[in-house]
Scaffold this active site. Structure first.
Site, PDB file in Angstrom:
ATOM      1  N   LYS A 134      20.519  -2.100  29.300  1.00 43.80           N
ATOM      2  CA  LYS A 134      20.621  -0.791  29.964  1.00 43.80           C
ATOM      3  C   LYS A 134      21.998  -0.172  29.709  1.00 43.80           C
ATOM      4  O   LYS A 134      22.112   0.976  29.312  1.00 43.80           O
ATOM      5  CB  LYS A 134      20.374  -0.931  31.477  1.00 43.80           C
ATOM      6  CG  LYS A 134      19.037  -1.579  31.816  1.00 43.80           C
ATOM      7  CD  LYS A 134      18.809  -1.682  33.310  1.00 43.80           C
ATOM      8  CE  LYS A 134      19.772  -2.584  34.047  1.00 43.80           C
ATOM      9  NZ  LYS A 134      19.678  -4.022  33.680  1.00 43.80           N
ATOM     10  N   ARG A 184      17.209   0.124  42.973  1.00 45.78           N
ATOM     11  CA  ARG A 184      17.057  -1.283  42.616  1.00 45.78           C
ATOM     12  C   ARG A 184      15.946  -1.955  43.396  1.00 45.78           C
ATOM     13  O   ARG A 184      15.604  -3.089  43.134  1.00 45.78           O
ATOM     14  CB  ARG A 184      18.371  -2.011  42.906  1.00 45.78           C
ATOM     15  CG  ARG A 184      19.016  -2.506  41.639  1.00 45.78           C
ATOM     16  CD  ARG A 184      20.304  -3.188  41.972  1.00 45.78           C
ATOM     17  NE  ARG A 184      20.638  -4.138  40.960  1.00 45.78           N
ATOM     18  CZ  ARG A 184      21.244  -3.844  39.824  1.00 45.78           C
ATOM     19  NH1 ARG A 184      21.531  -2.601  39.526  1.00 45.78           N
ATOM     20  NH2 ARG A 184      21.527  -4.797  38.963  1.00 45.78           N
ATOM     21  N   ARG A 205      28.020 -12.035  26.347  1.00 42.88           N
ATOM     22  CA  ARG A 205      28.419 -10.633  26.508  1.00 42.88           C
ATOM     23  C   ARG A 205      29.928 -10.531  26.721  1.00 42.88           C
ATOM     24  O   ARG A 205      30.531 -11.343  27.407  1.00 42.88           O
ATOM     25  CB  ARG A 205      27.705 -10.028  27.714  1.00 42.88           C
ATOM     26  CG  ARG A 205      28.293  -8.678  28.112  1.00 42.88           C
ATOM     27  CD  ARG A 205      27.435  -7.900  29.035  1.00 42.88           C
ATOM     28  NE  ARG A 205      27.156  -8.533  30.303  1.00 42.88           N
ATOM     29  CZ  ARG A 205      26.317  -8.034  31.199  1.00 42.88           C
ATOM     30  NH1 ARG A 205      25.698  -6.904  30.967  1.00 42.88           N
ATOM     31  NH2 ARG A 205      26.105  -8.664  32.338  1.00 42.88           N
ATOM     32  N   ARG A 211      32.321 -10.710  32.246  1.00 41.42           N
ATOM     33  CA  ARG A 211      32.075 -10.320  33.638  1.00 41.42           C
ATOM     34  C   ARG A 211      31.981 -11.543  34.550  1.00 41.42           C
ATOM     35  O   ARG A 211      31.447 -12.574  34.149  1.00 41.42           O
ATOM     36  CB  ARG A 211      30.760  -9.520  33.723  1.00 41.42           C
ATOM     37  CG  ARG A 211      30.992  -8.036  33.572  1.00 41.42           C
ATOM     38  CD  ARG A 211      29.754  -7.229  33.446  1.00 41.42           C
ATOM     39  NE  ARG A 211      28.712  -7.501  34.412  1.00 41.42           N
ATOM     40  CZ  ARG A 211      27.591  -6.788  34.515  1.00 41.42           C
ATOM     41  NH1 ARG A 211      27.408  -5.751  33.699  1.00 41.42           N
ATOM     42  NH2 ARG A 211      26.670  -7.082  35.394  1.00 41.42           N
ATOM     43  N   ARG A 247      20.438 -13.470  39.690  1.00 40.49           N
ATOM     44  CA  ARG A 247      20.206 -12.042  39.403  1.00 40.49           C
ATOM     45  C   ARG A 247      18.801 -11.829  38.858  1.00 40.49           C
ATOM     46  O   ARG A 247      18.135 -10.857  39.185  1.00 40.49           O
ATOM     47  CB  ARG A 247      21.259 -11.532  38.400  1.00 40.49           C
ATOM     48  CG  ARG A 247      22.631 -11.380  39.041  1.00 40.49           C
ATOM     49  CD  ARG A 247      23.739 -11.292  38.011  1.00 40.49           C
ATOM     50  NE  ARG A 247      23.582 -10.181  37.106  1.00 40.49           N
ATOM     51  CZ  ARG A 247      24.133 -10.132  35.892  1.00 40.49           C
ATOM     52  NH1 ARG A 247      24.862 -11.146  35.449  1.00 40.49           N
ATOM     53  NH2 ARG A 247      23.953  -9.090  35.136  1.00 40.49           N
TER      54      ARG A 247
HETATM   55  P1  AP5 Z   1      23.788  -4.931  28.551  1.00 39.75           P
HETATM   56  O1  AP5 Z   1      23.595  -3.599  27.936  1.00 39.75           O
HETATM   57  O2  AP5 Z   1      25.125  -5.227  29.143  1.00 39.75           O
HETATM   58  O3  AP5 Z   1      22.608  -5.221  29.616  1.00 39.75           O
HETATM   59  P2  AP5 Z   1      22.314  -4.565  31.022  1.00 39.75           P
HETATM   60  O4  AP5 Z   1      20.844  -4.340  31.104  1.00 39.75           O
HETATM   61  O5  AP5 Z   1      23.202  -3.381  31.281  1.00 39.75           O
HETATM   62  O6  AP5 Z   1      22.709  -5.786  31.947  1.00 39.75           O
HETATM   63  P3  AP5 Z   1      23.543  -5.854  33.284  1.00 39.75           P
HETATM   64  O7  AP5 Z   1      23.893  -7.294  33.448  1.00 39.75           O
HETATM   65  O8  AP5 Z   1      24.677  -4.876  33.315  1.00 39.75           O
HETATM   66  O9  AP5 Z   1      22.458  -5.410  34.313  1.00 39.75           O
HETATM   67  P4  AP5 Z   1      22.447  -5.648  35.816  1.00 39.75           P
HETATM   68  O10 AP5 Z   1      21.367  -4.712  36.273  1.00 39.75           O
HETATM   69  O11 AP5 Z   1      22.294  -7.077  36.186  1.00 39.75           O
HETATM   70  O12 AP5 Z   1      23.930  -5.283  36.260  1.00 39.75           O
HETATM   71  P5  AP5 Z   1      24.625  -4.017  36.918  1.00 39.75           P
HETATM   72  O13 AP5 Z   1      25.922  -3.823  36.254  1.00 39.75           O
HETATM   73  O14 AP5 Z   1      23.700  -2.869  37.048  1.00 39.75           O
HETATM   74  O15 AP5 Z   1      23.401  -6.045  27.459  1.00 39.75           O
HETATM   75  C1  AP5 Z   1      23.554  -7.425  27.735  1.00 39.75           C
HETATM   76  C2  AP5 Z   1      24.026  -8.163  26.455  1.00 39.75           C
HETATM   77  O16 AP5 Z   1      22.992  -8.097  25.471  1.00 39.75           O
HETATM   78  C3  AP5 Z   1      25.265  -7.533  25.812  1.00 39.75           C
HETATM   79  O17 AP5 Z   1      26.070  -8.552  25.293  1.00 39.75           O
HETATM   80  C4  AP5 Z   1      24.694  -6.654  24.683  1.00 39.75           C
HETATM   81  O18 AP5 Z   1      25.605  -6.510  23.592  1.00 39.75           O
HETATM   82  C5  AP5 Z   1      23.452  -7.446  24.280  1.00 39.75           C
HETATM   83  N1  AP5 Z   1      22.360  -6.572  23.829  1.00 39.75           N
HETATM   84  C6  AP5 Z   1      22.012  -5.349  24.333  1.00 39.75           C
HETATM   85  N2  AP5 Z   1      20.947  -4.855  23.669  1.00 39.75           N
HETATM   86  C7  AP5 Z   1      20.603  -5.811  22.736  1.00 39.75           C
HETATM   87  C8  AP5 Z   1      19.579  -5.889  21.738  1.00 39.75           C
HETATM   88  N3  AP5 Z   1      18.691  -4.897  21.564  1.00 39.75           N
HETATM   89  N4  AP5 Z   1      19.518  -7.012  20.981  1.00 39.75           N
HETATM   90  C9  AP5 Z   1      20.410  -8.031  21.149  1.00 39.75           C
HETATM   91  N5  AP5 Z   1      21.411  -8.003  22.063  1.00 39.75           N
HETATM   92  C10 AP5 Z   1      21.507  -6.897  22.850  1.00 39.75           C
HETATM   93  O19 AP5 Z   1      24.866  -4.567  38.406  1.00 39.75           O
HETATM   94  C11 AP5 Z   1      25.752  -5.629  38.661  1.00 39.75           C
HETATM   95  C12 AP5 Z   1      25.767  -5.955  40.153  1.00 39.75           C
HETATM   96  O20 AP5 Z   1      26.193  -4.801  40.910  1.00 39.75           O
HETATM   97  C13 AP5 Z   1      24.408  -6.335  40.770  1.00 39.75           C
HETATM   98  O21 AP5 Z   1      24.104  -7.696  40.583  1.00 39.75           O
HETATM   99  C14 AP5 Z   1      24.648  -5.964  42.238  1.00 39.75           C
HETATM  100  O22 AP5 Z   1      25.411  -6.947  42.884  1.00 39.75           O
HETATM  101  C15 AP5 Z   1      25.496  -4.705  42.144  1.00 39.75           C
HETATM  102  N6  AP5 Z   1      24.681  -3.462  42.140  1.00 39.75           N
HETATM  103  C16 AP5 Z   1      24.511  -2.615  41.093  1.00 39.75           C
HETATM  104  N7  AP5 Z   1      23.697  -1.607  41.441  1.00 39.75           N
HETATM  105  C17 AP5 Z   1      23.346  -1.820  42.744  1.00 39.75           C
HETATM  106  C18 AP5 Z   1      22.506  -1.142  43.664  1.00 39.75           C
HETATM  107  N8  AP5 Z   1      21.842  -0.033  43.324  1.00 39.75           N
HETATM  108  N9  AP5 Z   1      22.362  -1.660  44.916  1.00 39.75           N
HETATM  109  C19 AP5 Z   1      23.000  -2.792  45.277  1.00 39.75           C
HETATM  110  N10 AP5 Z   1      23.805  -3.491  44.454  1.00 39.75           N
HETATM  111  C20 AP5 Z   1      23.978  -3.013  43.196  1.00 39.75           C
END
Ligand code: AP5
Length: 215
Positions: free
Chosen positions: A16, A91, A130, A163, A174
């Site tokens: 994402k 979420r 990552r 991270r 997660r």
């Molecule tokens: P990446 O693009 O970083 O993946 P992502 O889907 O963004 O993963 P996240 O871990 O950021 O998602 P998340 O939803 O768990 O975390 P968030 O930051 O929102 O890609 C991952 C890896 O794969 C990278 O190394 C990339 O290079 C590689 N890659 C990408 N595409 C690829 C491909 N096509 N092929 C091969 N490799 C590829 O949230 C973090 C925390 O914040 C949550 O756990 C929670 O505690 C809090 N939080 C966030 N939003 C809320 C909310 N709305 N309510 C409550 N808590 C919240």
């Protein structure tokens, strides 16, 4: 003209964050990434960030009142723009009720939900390899999407970081939270005919091209 509202959904590590910036730039959308906004608060050691960190480090949701404050302020600041892309919000179904209420206040509604589908087996390898630029938030992978220069950001030149929530035991938590709470949103939006399902297990460029072709 009404602003378009798009939501990116997918398991942790689906790509994402990798896609969000490019889509927002190409389509001139305002990007609202709750993960990045929360991490900014953690880095700056704001009061909100200090509370959020304890939840994020365990892979749990941050309390909704804190997230809601950030979202609402961002929508208000950008009213009238071409569109919004939400990454990481809503979420779960209760956050979606909250989003609905906020959007109604501004006479807006969700247009489409982009669901990036990646199987659990691929997630662990993606997240343990990552690296992220602490300055511009660009995302790298040490095998699939390597920085040109060792472990430095291609754009900012600063050292990349891992991270805090990319530890295997936190990743497991997660993923479990995703399946229990977030995935039901995909089913909810499918019933409304709003889901664009994208196979996320292709190269980042292929994934990007397909998403852009649907917007
Ligand atoms: P990446 O693009 O970083 O993946 P992502 O889907 O963004 O993963 P996240 O871990 O950021 O998602 P998340 O939803 O768990 O975390 P968030 O930051 O929102 O890609 C991952 C890896 O794969 C990278 O190394 C990339 O290079 C590689 N890659 C990408 N595409 C690829 C491909 N096509 N092929 C091969 N490799 C590829 O949230 C973090 C925390 O914040 C949550 O756990 C929670 O505690 C809090 N939080 C966030 N939003 C809320 C909310 N709305 N309510 C409550 N808590 C919240």
């Amino acid at each position: 003209m009404k602003s378009k509202i798009y939501i990116l959904i997918g398991p942790p590590g689906a790509g994402k964050g990798t896609q969000a910036k490019n889509i927002a730039n190409t389509k001139d959308f305002v990007l609202i990434s709750t993960g990045d906004l929360l991490r900014e608060n953690v880095e700056k050691k704001t009061e909100l960030g200090q509370i959020a960190k304890s939840y994020m480090d365990k892979g749990e949701f941050v309390p909704i009142d804190l997230v809601a404050k950030i979202i609402k302020a961002n929508i208000q600041q950008n009213l009238g723009k071409n569109g919004f892309l939400f990454d990481g919000f809503p979420r779960d179904l209760s956050q979606n009720v909250l989003l609905d209420g906020m959007l109604k206040e501004f006479d807006l509604e969700v247009d489409k939900v982009i669901y990036i589908d990646v199987k659990d087996e691929a997630i662990l390898e993606r997240l343990t390899n990552r690296r992220v630029c602490p300055k511009c938030k660009k995302v790298y992978h040490m095998k699939f999407n390597k920085p040109k220069n060792d472990e430095l950001c291609d754009d900012c030149g600063v050292p990349l970081i891992t991270r805090d929530d990319d530890k295997p035991e936190v990743i497991k938590n997660r993923l479990a939270t995703y399946h229990k709470s977030t995935h039901p949103l995909v089913e909810h939006f499918e019933k409304l005919g709003k889901v664009i399902r994208i196979n996320g297990e292709r190269t980042p460029k292929e994934v990007e091209n397909e998403i852009i072709s649907h917007i």
